[in-house]
Design an enzyme around this catalytic site. Sequence first.
Site, PDB file in Angstrom:
ATOM      1  N   GLU A  39     -47.543   4.204  -4.633  1.00  0.00           N
ATOM      2  CA  GLU A  39     -48.651   4.658  -3.793  1.00  0.00           C
ATOM      3  C   GLU A  39     -48.446   6.148  -3.614  1.00  0.00           C
ATOM      4  OE1 GLU A  39     -48.898   2.775   0.150  1.00  0.00           O
ATOM      5  OE2 GLU A  39     -49.407   4.761   0.927  1.00  0.00           O
ATOM      6  N   ARG A  43     -50.910  13.080   1.327  1.00  0.00           N
ATOM      7  CA  ARG A  43     -50.267  13.934   2.330  1.00  0.00           C
ATOM      8  C   ARG A  43     -49.945  15.291   1.744  1.00  0.00           C
ATOM      9  NH1 ARG A  43     -46.087   9.240   4.431  1.00  0.00           N
ATOM     10  NH2 ARG A  43     -47.736   7.690   4.440  1.00  0.00           N
ATOM     11  N   LYS A 127     -53.160  -3.346   5.660  1.00  0.00           N
ATOM     12  CA  LYS A 127     -51.861  -2.688   5.783  1.00  0.00           C
ATOM     13  C   LYS A 127     -51.417  -2.833   7.243  1.00  0.00           C
ATOM     14  CE  LYS A 127     -49.909   1.982   5.644  1.00  0.00           C
ATOM     15  NZ  LYS A 127     -49.386   2.928   4.657  1.00  0.00           N
TER      16      LYS A 127
HETATM   17  C1  3PG Z   1     -46.591   4.736   5.101  1.00  0.00           C
HETATM   18  O1  3PG Z   1     -47.460   5.577   5.026  1.00  0.00           O
HETATM   19  O2  3PG Z   1     -46.702   3.640   4.568  1.00  0.00           O
HETATM   20  C2  3PG Z   1     -45.401   5.028   5.945  1.00  0.00           C
HETATM   21  O3  3PG Z   1     -45.283   6.361   6.242  1.00  0.00           O
HETATM   22  C3  3PG Z   1     -44.145   4.536   5.351  1.00  0.00           C
HETATM   23  O4  3PG Z   1     -43.264   4.429   6.386  1.00  0.00           O
HETATM   24  P1  3PG Z   1     -41.718   4.701   6.166  1.00  0.00           P
HETATM   25  O5  3PG Z   1     -41.550   6.160   5.936  1.00  0.00           O
HETATM   26  O6  3PG Z   1     -41.059   4.238   7.458  1.00  0.00           O
HETATM   27  O7  3PG Z   1     -41.269   3.880   4.986  1.00  0.00           O
END
Ligand code: 3PG
Length: 210
Positions: A39, A43, A127
């Site tokens: 994915e 960002r 999600k």
């Molecule tokens: C996401 O966007 O899925 C999260 O930022 C992932 O979270 P994590 O950094 O705790 O794995």
Amino acid sequence: MVFAQLRRYGVVPVVAVDTPEQGLRLCEALAEGGLPVAEITFRTAAAEATIRAAVTRFPDMILGAGTVLTADQLARAMDAGARFAVAPGCTPTVVERAVAASFPFAPGVCTPSDVERAFGLGVRMLKFFPAEAAGGVPLLKALIGPYGHLGLEFCPTGGIGPANLASYLALPQVAFVGGTWIAPRERVSAGDWQAIVALAGDAVAAARRP
Ligand code: 3PG
């Protein structure tokens, strides 16, 4: 269907890259580790170009877009060749566009009202975010309770890693988990691809369902 393919892996690396070149190298490391899935999050400004380059270079990988917050980002992700998209929250205009295009999209939910709004918009993959901070497996089980008959599936992310991913994957409604631990930003920036190969391999092994 792409979400069914992701269920087979059980885990999706959530990645952010600074350049398409870095993204291509990262995809190569993930595939080498046995996890040809990513994915690629919006960002960073490199997301769209990275998806476009990666789907061409690695046609067998399952590449999607993350942190898709606007209809414009969704359109760009689709045009670049993303096969799915996810968002941390549930923005109706974005979900409606995805549903209208029959494009696999998982909006973020963590309350009953979120679940009902997303269901009403026509999506069935949700999600669960931010999974651990919101209440983890107990909250997810409580959310599944009243909606078990709707055929919903969940992809939890947020605070998930090797220590707790099995507890999520034990729920049949959880298609896969996601997280940044497989491709940490500092490893990506340092070009530590062997570490990512190893983390991807470990994640695949940990996510294997009986
Ligand atoms: C996401 O966007 O899925 C999260 O930022 C992932 O979270 P994590 O950094 O705790 O794995």
